[in-house]
Design an enzyme around this catalytic site. Structure first.
Site, short mmCIF file in Angstrom:
data_model
loop_
_atom_site.label_atom_id
_atom_site.label_comp_id
_atom_site.label_asym_id
_atom_site.label_seq_id
_atom_site.Cartn_x
_atom_site.Cartn_y
_atom_site.Cartn_z
N ARG A 79 8.88 -10.04 9.39
CA ARG A 79 9.33 -9.17 8.28
C ARG A 79 8.89 -9.66 6.91
NH1 ARG A 79 14.30 -9.41 11.14
NH2 ARG A 79 14.30 -7.84 12.80
N LYS B 280 -1.57 -4.26 -2.60
CA LYS B 280 -1.90 -3.21 -1.62
C LYS B 280 -2.53 -3.86 -0.41
CE LYS B 280 -2.59 0.88 -4.47
NZ LYS B 280 -3.50 2.00 -4.72
N GLU C 139 -16.25 -1.70 -10.08
CA GLU C 139 -14.83 -1.80 -10.46
C GLU C 139 -14.69 -2.42 -11.85
OE1 GLU C 139 -12.21 -0.60 -8.70
OE2 GLU C 139 -13.10 -0.25 -6.73
N LYS D 8 -6.07 -5.30 -14.43
CA LYS D 8 -5.34 -4.95 -13.22
C LYS D 8 -3.91 -5.48 -13.28
CE LYS D 8 -5.14 -4.10 -8.52
NZ LYS D 8 -5.88 -3.68 -7.35
N GLU E 100 2.93 2.29 -7.74
CA GLU E 100 2.10 3.46 -7.97
C GLU E 100 2.93 4.73 -8.20
OE1 GLU E 100 -1.08 3.77 -5.15
OE2 GLU E 100 -2.39 4.58 -6.67
N ARG F 209 -0.17 3.31 -12.49
CA ARG F 209 -1.09 2.61 -11.60
C ARG F 209 -2.15 3.53 -11.02
NH1 ARG F 209 0.40 -2.03 -7.23
NH2 ARG F 209 -1.63 -2.16 -6.23
N ASN G 107 -7.29 4.39 -9.77
CA ASN G 107 -8.08 5.18 -8.82
C ASN G 107 -9.20 5.95 -9.50
OD1 ASN G 107 -6.73 4.48 -6.39
ND2 ASN G 107 -5.01 5.76 -7.04
N HIS H 173 -12.23 7.00 -7.66
CA HIS H 173 -11.92 6.82 -6.23
C HIS H 173 -11.70 8.14 -5.49
CE1 HIS H 173 -11.63 2.69 -7.46
NE2 HIS H 173 -11.31 2.29 -6.24
N HIS I 160 -13.79 8.07 -2.39
CA HIS I 160 -13.28 7.98 -1.01
C HIS I 160 -13.88 9.07 -0.13
CE1 HIS I 160 -9.35 5.52 -1.82
NE2 HIS I 160 -10.42 4.76 -1.66
N HIS J 24 -18.07 0.69 -0.72
CA HIS J 24 -16.95 1.14 -1.56
C HIS J 24 -17.31 1.16 -3.04
CE1 HIS J 24 -12.85 1.90 -2.86
NE2 HIS J 24 -12.89 0.82 -3.63
#
Lengths: 364, 364
Positions: free
Chosen positions: B122, B144, B186, B230, B240, B244, B248, B251, B255, B268
């Site tokens: 956990r 993330k 980035e 960041k 997010e 945040r 993206n 992105h 994506h 990417h």
């Protein structure tokens, strides 16, 4: 009868609703906490046959778009494979971050659905609708989610709090007697570690071995006191840094018994019952708890018709190494929860192998 | 050169350390944040060959008990199967709640190790030691974690903050040029959405397409500004909920391009570069951003020798439905991040299919 128990966590507030016929209000109550859109209902075939229609009708009537994932029943299906099946249904149906998963079932369904929700789109909402007594008083609350790994139970998992826990005592009507007794083991636990009044109520009851002897009023009280105990403890220690560990009373030996019997011969509640007998005897052997208290605990466990002896084919030499593989081990030391009086418990790593061995030898 | 960037989250505080030769201090810095006991190092064969010995020696010298899991390199191994391999090593070696996982590798290793740590017992600690520029300025921070699902990238995942991010620019010496350029995409993104000074520095540089043309001083600045950007954004919005989402930028289309080319033809960073060109053009088409700004952005992307056109075999009719399957979709509406000036961006769901289509048609 209806009781609402608020659970206050730093980043999550949610209600546990205990309500006769509550299942019919699932959709309405989900709307009431601000949910809308897609719902993925997870259940097993037996539970779904009894209660699936009521749940789905309630959700649809409240405007939800419902899909479902029915998984085979049983602890042996509590694996990453089942989580993959939930993920497959979730992503094929394009669940969004604002979507909700609903767990309609016992502890296995609740743990898996919670974990699938925790790991979908980095965490979506889950609503727990427990259908076993064990899940009602334990697994559905507190946010522990996960599956088993060949090396041990619940090794794979995450903390993920539910957005709502809906307990409808009516659904216990179809619960097999053995499952009812298993749930009672956790109820007895709360009496020992947290709530002396609950313990007294259990002590005064004539029989605790079948739901029909318990009656609606006592059942509601049992649910209320047990859920409140768990909510109290979890609110004070969400991530098991300290206090929360007392909820593992009976679970140290219990987990070892479950594990060594292959999760088949003995179910979780029965194992916890055996574990509580052992923990009580250990506390008495260490002069921390009077023999009379151990006897009173034993009498309640017997009245529930739960096993109080170790399975005959178990070998004590296997138990000690198994204890060390438990995830509650810290720096190699096995931690036990022991009672200090009825209604209070504490955690210790001072139990010697000799004491464990001598107590277990008396339990065949 | 050494820079420490503190990241302040409500329940997690950790440092990003940018330090030449920092890898040698991995063990010492892990001790310094209070860790001890078992460490599971996760890496891929190429990175492990170059830097595994240094990392392990450093950990052992600081008294850690180290085991390792080496996974095949590449996005196509970013699956639940790889997570199971990490779990197997973790539980066979009896990792405890106080143990630590160390991710030594690029974004794929970082995302998977983070997710494995999030889902072990956990949640146990993870330390990110990114070895690609992309991972240094993006994936290693912010918590993330996750893996891909046949229905889409990163659909399975959880938020799990690292306990430390250790960036040693020296390890970029073995990074292929194409990977370096992917990371630069980035970096350029941070210039557009957050830090005009960074944008100016990039605009003034002669060449950005290979590390040897960039030089140590500018590289350190790039890393510092990017990580700070960041950290700023993530500190203000860990999960997010709002701000945040500007990370993206590039992105949304990016994506879709990655997904439609099977995560093979375009990496990417390259996809993000293409996505930024598209997002800039969309903002200009909507009269939200001047043509001159779109041109200045394009010049920097070209100077980095990143692709600025869509792959030839891509069909625009496939892109729109793919955008809708992205997990950033909310109530069926595609959300775009658009620049409003150099150094600032915002999120909108007001981009029409017609605008998307007309911009993409110009990008072949």
């Amino acid at each position: 009868m209806k009781t609402v128990i608020p659970v206050d966590l730093p980043q999550n507030q949610y209600d546990i609703k205990i309500a006769t016929d509550g299942l019919q209000y699932l959709g309405a109550w989900l709307s009431a906490i601000g949910k809308s859109g897609k719902v993925l209902l997870v259940s097993n075939p037996v539970i779904f046959k009894h209660y699936g229609d009521t749940a789905i009708e309630s959700l649809k009537a409240a405007g939800f778009d419902v899909c479902q994932c029915i998984l085979p029943a049983g602890e042996r299906y509590k694996t990453l494979r089942s989580i993959e099946k939930i993920h497959d249904v979730a992503f094929t149906n394009r669940l969004e971050r604002s979507s909700t998963m609903v767990a309609l079932g016992g502890g296995v369904i609740g743990d898996m659905t919670g974990f699938a929700a925790a790991t979908s789109l980095r965490g979506i909402a889950v609503v727990q609708v427990p259908t076993s007594l064990l899940a009602m008083v334990d697994a559905s609350m507190g946010g522990k989610t996960g599956v088993n790994h060949p090396q041990g139970k619940n090794l794979i998992g995450a903390f993920h709090q539910p957005s709502l826990v809906l307990i409808d005592p009516n659904v216990l009507a179809t619960l097999p007697g053995r499952e009812f007794r298993a749930g009672m083991a956790e109820v007895i636990k709360y009496g020992i570690i947290w709530n002396e009044d609950l313990f007294d109520q259990l002590e005064q009851a004539q029989r605790l071995d079948q739901m029909r002897y318990v009656g609606q009023a006592l059942l509601h009280d049992i649910l209320k006191h047990s859920c409140q105990a768990k909510a109290d403890v979890v609110s004070q220690d969400e991530k098991e840094a300290g206090l929360r560990a007392i909820l593992n009373y009976g679970h140290t030996i219990g987990h070892a018994v479950e594990s060594l019997t292959g999760y088949k011969l003995v179910n979780h509640g029965e194992a916890v019952g055996i574990g509580m007998v052992a923990a009580g005897a250990i506390a008495t052997a260490m002069d921390l708890w009077p023999q009379t208290a151990t006897d009173r605990q034993l009498a309640i466990i017997q009245k529930t018709n739960l096993p109080t002896k170790l399975p005959e084919n178990l070998n004590i030499n296997d138990i000690l190494p198994t204890l060390r593989s438990d995830k509650k081990v810290k720096a190699g030391k096995v931690r036990f929860v022991l009672p200090k009086r009825i209604g209070a418990a504490f955690v210790t790593d001072q139990v010697t192998d000799d004491i464990i061995r001598s107590v277990l030898e008396e339990m065949f």
